[in-house]
Design an enzyme around this catalytic site. Sequence first.
Site, PDB file in Angstrom:
ATOM      1  N   HIS A   4       0.828  -1.206   0.000  1.00 33.76           N
ATOM      2  CA  HIS A   4       0.000   0.000   0.000  1.00 33.76           C
ATOM      3  C   HIS A   4       0.864   1.258   0.000  1.00 33.76           C
ATOM      4  O   HIS A   4       1.690   1.459   0.896  1.00 33.76           O
ATOM      5  CB  HIS A   4      -0.895  -0.025   1.250  1.00 33.76           C
ATOM      6  CG  HIS A   4      -1.940   1.019   1.299  1.00 33.76           C
ATOM      7  ND1 HIS A   4      -2.230   1.731   2.435  1.00 33.76           N
ATOM      8  CD2 HIS A   4      -2.790   1.488   0.346  1.00 33.76           C
ATOM      9  CE1 HIS A   4      -3.222   2.572   2.193  1.00 33.76           C
ATOM     10  NE2 HIS A   4      -3.578   2.447   0.942  1.00 33.76           N
ATOM     11  N   GLU A  39       0.724  -0.401  -4.832  1.00 33.16           N
ATOM     12  CA  GLU A  39      -0.403   0.506  -5.044  1.00 33.16           C
ATOM     13  C   GLU A  39       0.075   1.922  -4.806  1.00 33.16           C
ATOM     14  O   GLU A  39       0.899   2.178  -3.922  1.00 33.16           O
ATOM     15  CB  GLU A  39      -1.534   0.148  -4.068  1.00 33.16           C
ATOM     16  CG  GLU A  39      -2.809   0.963  -4.230  1.00 33.16           C
ATOM     17  CD  GLU A  39      -2.885   2.182  -3.332  1.00 33.16           C
ATOM     18  OE1 GLU A  39      -3.866   2.943  -3.436  1.00 33.16           O
ATOM     19  OE2 GLU A  39      -1.939   2.407  -2.528  1.00 33.16           O
ATOM     20  N   ASP A  62      -1.262   6.386  -5.438  1.00 33.27           N
ATOM     21  CA  ASP A  62      -2.329   7.338  -5.757  1.00 33.27           C
ATOM     22  C   ASP A  62      -1.793   8.364  -6.740  1.00 33.27           C
ATOM     23  O   ASP A  62      -0.744   8.974  -6.499  1.00 33.27           O
ATOM     24  CB  ASP A  62      -2.795   8.062  -4.490  1.00 33.27           C
ATOM     25  CG  ASP A  62      -3.256   7.090  -3.419  1.00 33.27           C
ATOM     26  OD1 ASP A  62      -4.331   6.508  -3.589  1.00 33.27           O
ATOM     27  OD2 ASP A  62      -2.520   6.911  -2.423  1.00 33.27           O
ATOM     28  N   HIS A 113      -1.924  11.167  -2.129  1.00 27.98           N
ATOM     29  CA  HIS A 113      -3.251  10.677  -1.755  1.00 27.98           C
ATOM     30  C   HIS A 113      -4.227  11.821  -1.529  1.00 27.98           C
ATOM     31  O   HIS A 113      -5.318  11.847  -2.101  1.00 27.98           O
ATOM     32  CB  HIS A 113      -3.152   9.816  -0.497  1.00 27.98           C
ATOM     33  CG  HIS A 113      -4.485   9.332  -0.005  1.00 27.98           C
ATOM     34  ND1 HIS A 113      -5.286  10.077   0.849  1.00 27.98           N
ATOM     35  CD2 HIS A 113      -5.166   8.190  -0.260  1.00 27.98           C
ATOM     36  CE1 HIS A 113      -6.401   9.410   1.091  1.00 27.98           C
ATOM     37  NE2 HIS A 113      -6.356   8.268   0.436  1.00 27.98           N
ATOM     38  N   GLU A 160      -4.089   3.852  -8.367  1.00 30.87           N
ATOM     39  CA  GLU A 160      -5.392   4.400  -8.017  1.00 30.87           C
ATOM     40  C   GLU A 160      -5.472   5.811  -8.588  1.00 30.87           C
ATOM     41  O   GLU A 160      -4.660   6.679  -8.243  1.00 30.87           O
ATOM     42  CB  GLU A 160      -5.626   4.436  -6.515  1.00 30.87           C
ATOM     43  CG  GLU A 160      -7.009   5.018  -6.204  1.00 30.87           C
ATOM     44  CD  GLU A 160      -7.345   5.131  -4.730  1.00 30.87           C
ATOM     45  OE1 GLU A 160      -8.291   5.888  -4.409  1.00 30.87           O
ATOM     46  OE2 GLU A 160      -6.666   4.488  -3.912  1.00 30.87           O
TER      47      GLU A 160
END
Length: 242
Positions: free
Chosen positions: A12, A39, A41, A54, A114
């Site tokens: 993450h 992952e 952002d 994020h 993401e």
Amino acid sequence: MQAWPYPRWIAHRGAGHLAPENTLAAFRLGAHHGYRMFECDAKLSADGVPFLMHDATLERTTNGTGVGGERPWSELSRLDAGSWHSRAYAGEPLPTLESLARYCIANGLFFNIEIKPTPGVEARTGTVVAEHAARWWKGRVPPLFTSFKVESLQAAAAAQPEIPRGLLVDNFTDGWLQRAQSLKCAALVCNHALWDSATVAAVHAVGMRCLSYTVNDEWAAERLIALGTDGIITDAVDRFAP
């Protein structure tokens, strides 16, 4: 089921809480712990450069202020994105999405991007991220695009339909599975507590994979593996050996 080349374990934001999130330092640390998929952002600067962050605002993870997407990359690139975490990472810069893409490609790593747009530019962010990713990963296993924003996934699909997509959901509202199907998603990515055997079966029955965020407890990981889910996003990169 569509072809699924991605590993089960996904780090993450690079390395969870062990390094400043969404920085190259975090990705390097996650790779050091054996992770092969990450992952992150992604959003756009005011002048259209995809970069990693994020939050919509800069205060939590940098020494900047205001909305990140309203600043040009020339300003964002000079911010300190590490001191908030610890002195060891003081001066760590914000990375562009391209810099992380090149790191992952050079090291044979997989990527979950993401799409995290600044409010008001959902579609544009999906389009730009998709077009850039298609160029960087040409001829390679592409990243998995995910987003809570349907508009962003629709735009990414229109720009680069061959790159797989996953709908992020925090709760099962009416029509959640139909929305994912209408977007031709390869995966549904949801809060790990939402999965049960019936839901996993329903998602698999329509040809999608089941991914979970953010799984930091051993009992939760064991439950998800027993249910037959396909991907686990975790902060605990030092405790879960992928």
